[in-house]
Design a protein around this motif. Structure first.
Motif, PDB file in Angstrom:
ATOM      1  N   TRP A  12      -8.005   1.348   0.702  1.00 19.78           N
ATOM      2  CA  TRP A  12      -8.216   0.561   1.921  1.00 19.78           C
ATOM      3  C   TRP A  12      -9.717   0.367   2.129  1.00 19.78           C
ATOM      4  O   TRP A  12     -10.485   1.289   1.894  1.00 19.78           O
ATOM      5  CB  TRP A  12      -7.656   1.292   3.143  1.00 19.78           C
ATOM      6  N   ALA A  23       0.839  -1.202   0.000  1.00 17.80           N
ATOM      7  CA  ALA A  23       0.000   0.000   0.000  1.00 17.80           C
ATOM      8  C   ALA A  23       0.870   1.247   0.000  1.00 17.80           C
ATOM      9  O   ALA A  23       0.589   2.218  -0.698  1.00 17.80           O
ATOM     10  CB  ALA A  23      -0.914  -0.005   1.216  1.00 17.80           C
ATOM     11  N   TRP A  52      -3.745   3.458  -3.679  1.00 19.34           N
ATOM     12  CA  TRP A  52      -4.160   2.252  -2.966  1.00 19.34           C
ATOM     13  C   TRP A  52      -5.515   2.505  -2.320  1.00 19.34           C
ATOM     14  O   TRP A  52      -5.786   3.601  -1.847  1.00 19.34           O
ATOM     15  CB  TRP A  52      -3.130   1.891  -1.898  1.00 19.34           C
ATOM     16  N   GLN A 109      -5.519   5.976  -0.572  1.00 20.39           N
ATOM     17  CA  GLN A 109      -4.197   6.367  -0.083  1.00 20.39           C
ATOM     18  C   GLN A 109      -3.330   6.645  -1.290  1.00 20.39           C
ATOM     19  O   GLN A 109      -3.180   5.808  -2.173  1.00 20.39           O
ATOM     20  CB  GLN A 109      -3.596   5.244   0.763  1.00 20.39           C
ATOM     21  N   THR A 110      -2.755   7.821  -1.352  1.00 20.48           N
ATOM     22  CA  THR A 110      -1.934   8.145  -2.518  1.00 20.48           C
ATOM     23  C   THR A 110      -0.505   8.414  -2.086  1.00 20.48           C
ATOM     24  O   THR A 110      -0.212   8.558  -0.907  1.00 20.48           O
ATOM     25  CB  THR A 110      -2.464   9.394  -3.245  1.00 20.48           C
ATOM     26  N   SER A 133       2.684   1.749  -3.491  1.00 24.93           N
ATOM     27  CA  SER A 133       1.823   1.995  -4.642  1.00 24.93           C
ATOM     28  C   SER A 133       1.437   3.461  -4.681  1.00 24.93           C
ATOM     29  O   SER A 133       1.104   4.037  -3.653  1.00 24.93           O
ATOM     30  CB  SER A 133       0.543   1.157  -4.543  1.00 24.93           C
TER      31      SER A 133
END
Ligand code: SF4
Lengths: 381, 350
Positions: free
Chosen positions: B80, B72, B78, B91-92, B75
């Motif tokens: 979650w 995660a 991502w 999530q960046t 990447s």
């Protein structure tokens, strides 16, 4: 037929200097090509046909070299040798320089079509670009005009939608289409002579037939002379006007195509003709020429064909027959290099027959002697 | 298919490869014997200290949880799962974690070292390509003549001499005996003049940078130059005997044009392959040159990371090399497609 030949080849000799020895690939051949005719050079692979074709435009590659003879094209000395002060053969001063050959002869006057259409086009450039480049080099035209000529020529050789195919790459063309492109290339430069070196060998039979028809048609339209190199007597029958049969670097028979087919004067030609498939034959009945052609590095003594010749006599192994006119009075010229003809006076008829060497004679189908192979290598008795 | 679509397809194909690289790197690093915490805390630490450090770096969690977390983090995007609408949380950003040894983010450390290695490798390859291609072509053109023999002997010596030896010899001659070139370090051309001793302005910096680059460039570039020369020569020779070159000759094309156009372009395909592969390898394999000339590049970073069992740094640098490799292969393929139309059209050649 006009009197002056377009191309005169005299005693042309090309040798390859290899580590194993000197290969006499083309050993003193002579023939003429007249304006507007298709002259055939026929023979098995290894007979020296391709080397002969390359020698005419002086494109023999290392370690090959033209060592003797003359080639005159429209009277210009493409190849000309004379003895120098030491008695060695050397090219004359009049012989065209490489630069003159490149600028004035290659492409412009004599164009070539190679055997393998798959390998003859550069894979990384477009078909149209390659065509245009050669037209620009060999005709005094600018880029846009050259492109127009190229597109016209592609249409002429039967390529559908030539405007868009002009920008495509060779791999997008089939084998037959590529050969059409190469023919277009040759014709577009408007040469007087096109040398086609086994151009249909790599193609399948139906495509071959289409190409031959196309060439026949275009030849008539443009009046271009051709030298057609092939191993296939069927192709010769289809398009050639005159034929030169080559065996081991020599021309062994030379005649108008009809004369050659109906009245051949050399056993090798007969064997080539007999090996042609006929509609009334099954595959089992085909007559391939038996034996392998010997190496041109060490050709047999006397008549070079004698180890494979069903008609060979003792004299054939001793004396070398030259290629001379064997036609009867009043007939068209017909040259052959075989002692069976009356034009030779070497005592062929009195000479005892020669036993064939094992494995190099003709098949039973040709000679009717199944035990020929069993008799071991007896030479002349 | 045009070259644009071909490029996009090749880029999309790299996603699974990159996930694979991250996965393999993660589990391999975990399998390395030894404990980074132990190395960090020195001999006989207290159990409580160990607990604390483990918790700080997340090493107390089960392996698969750590794997998912890491995936995660690295990447760019991502999702979650979440209990409330819209049930996913975005999530960046790329986070390679924090280096245990240096106590700074791994990304920062890589960003610090990467330009140095890039400069060195770029310089070495420009040197190699600019000298090798003309030399190879000339060698093929003058086959078996003196020029060819000299070129072949030089390139044979080049491929068979170890680069660190060349580096040491250069240092002995030009730095020690002649004292004309600096033996260590590298100065980036875009460095701040105020931070470099003996430099007052940009011109000085550029000159210093150039002088410092000379010996490392030769050290790293000689092998490449020799290898490219050899391949260029044989590839040109092969193409010069192709049927299409014979055809061009038969149509009266100048020998010069044949050399520069008809034979040259198709002959560059193997060159692109070798440059692509070697360039990629050099971006990870300039270690020896960096050590000999005391240059702080990527090669020395990864050695430090491994020696200190710095898990995040080892993983971070390994993923970097994986990416460099993937990008190298893509760039090679695309250049290939650019030169050879058969590639992008996706048709098998008979
Ligand atoms: S000369 Fe003798 S060996 Fe030669 S082709 Fe004629 S018959 Fe055969």
């Amino acid at each position: 037929m006009s009197s002056e030949p377009l191309l005169q080849v005299r005693n042309l000799t090309t040798q390859f200097f290899t580590e194993e020895g000197t290969v006499r690939a083309v050993d003193g051949i002579s023939f003429d090509v007249y304006e507007g005719e298709i002259a055939g050079i026929v023979g098995e692979s290894g007979a020296g046909k391709s080397v002969a074709a390359q020698s005419i435009v002086r494109l023999v590659e290392e370690p090959g070299e033209i060592v003797d003879g003359e080639v005159y094209f429209k009277g210009e000395p493409i190849v000309e040798f004379e003895e120098d002060d030491d008695g060695d053969l050397a090219p004359t001063d009049a012989m065209l320089t490489n630069e003159e050959m490149r600028r004035n002869i290659r492409g412009r006057e004599i164009a070539i079509i190679f055997q393998d259409p798959m390998e003859s086009l550069n894979p990384v450039y477009t078909v149209g670009g390659q065509l245009r480049e050669f037209i620009e080099i060999n005709r005094e035209v600018g880029t846009s005009e050259a492109k127009a000529i190229a597109v016209d020529m592609l249409r002429e050789v039967g390529i559908p939608d030539p405007e868009s195919r002009y920008d495509e790459y060779p791999h997008q063309f089939s084998g037959g289409m590529r050969q059409r492109v190469l023919i277009a290339m040759a014709l577009a430069c408007e040469p007087s002579l096109i040398i086609a070196d086994e151009p249909t060998t790599a193609l399948d039979v139906t495509v071959e037939a289409q190409i031959l028809e196309l060439v026949d048609e275009l030849q008539e339209k443009y009046g271009t002379s051709f030298i057609w190199v092939t191993h296939d007597m069927g192709v010769v029958a289809e398009i050639c006007d005159r034929v030169n049969v080559m065996y081991l670097g020599e021309v062994v028979e030379q005649a108008e195509v009809d004369d050659l087919f109906h009245d051949s004067h050399h056993p090798y030609t007969e064997a080539l003709l007999a090996s042609l498939p006929r509609p009334d034959q099954t595959v089992e009945e085909l007559n391939p020429i038996e034996g392998v052609m010997p190496e041109a590095i060490n050709p047999p003594s006397g008549c070079r064909f004698h180890p494979r010749c069903p008609e060979a006599r003792e004299v054939c192994a001793r004396i070398h027959p030259d290629n001379r006119d064997v036609s009867e009075a009043g007939e068209r010229t017909h040259r052959a290099a075989c002692f069976r003809n009356d034009a030779f006076d070497v005592g062929y008829d009195e000479s005892p027959p020669l036993e064939m060497t094992a494995g190099s004679g003709f098949s039973a189908g040709l000679t009717g002697e199944t035990d020929a192979e069993a008799e071991s290598g007896g030479e002349a008795e | 298919m045009g070259i644009g679509r071909y490029t996009i397809r090749r880029i999309l194909q790299t996603i699974p490869v990159l996930v694979g690289i991250v996965t393999i790197t993660f589990f391999l690093t975990d399998a390395i014997p030894g404990d980074p915490v132990q190395i960090m805390l020195g001999p006989s630490p207290s159990a409580r200290d160990i607990e604390l450090v483990r918790a700080k770096y997340g090493l107390d969690k089960p392996l698969w949880v750590r794997y998912i977390n890491y995936l995660a983090d690295v990447s760019p995007i991502w999702l979650w799962p979440k209990a409330t609408f819209p049930f996913v949380e975005l999530q960046t950003g790329v986070d390679l974690g924090k280096s245990i040894y240096y106590s700074v983010p791994v990304t920062q450390k890589i960003m610090e070292r990467l330009p140095v290695t890039l400069l060195l490798v770029a310089s070495a390859f420009v040197f190699a390509i600019v000298t090798a291609i003309p030399l190879g072509v000339l060698s093929a053109k003058r086959r078996n003549k003196p020029t060819d023999h000299v070129a072949r002997v030089v390139s044979l010596i080049g491929v068979s001499t170890p680069s660190f030896w060349i580096g040491l010899m250069l240092i002995i001659v030009f730095a020690y005996h002649l004292d004309v070139l600096p033996a260590t370090g590298l100065i980036l051309p875009w460095a701040n003049p105020a931070e470099v001793s003996g430099a007052e302005n940009r011109i000085h910096i550029l000159m210093l940078s150039f002088i410092h680059l000379i010996m490392p460039t030769i050290t790293l570039g000689t092998l490449q130059m020799a290898a490219i020369t050899r391949i260029e020569r044989s590839s040109m020779l092969e193409n010069l005997s192709e049927e299409y070159v014979r055809l061009a000759r038969a149509y009266g094309v100048r020998e010069r044009t044949i050399l520069r156009k008809h034979a040259f372009r198709p002959a560059q395909l193997p060159i692109i392959t070798i440059i692509g592969l070697n360039l990629t390898a050099a971006l990870g394999g300039s270690v020896l040159t960096e050590v000999v000339f005391n240059i702080n590049g990527m090669g020395r970073l990864i050695i430090t990371a491994i020696n200190n069992q710095d898990y995040p740094l080892v993983m971070g640098t390994t993923i970097y090399y994986g990416m460099v490799f993937v990008i190298g292969v893509i760039v090679t393929d695309i250049s290939y497609a650019y030169i050879d139309p058969r590639v992008s059209y996706g048709e098998a050649e008979a």
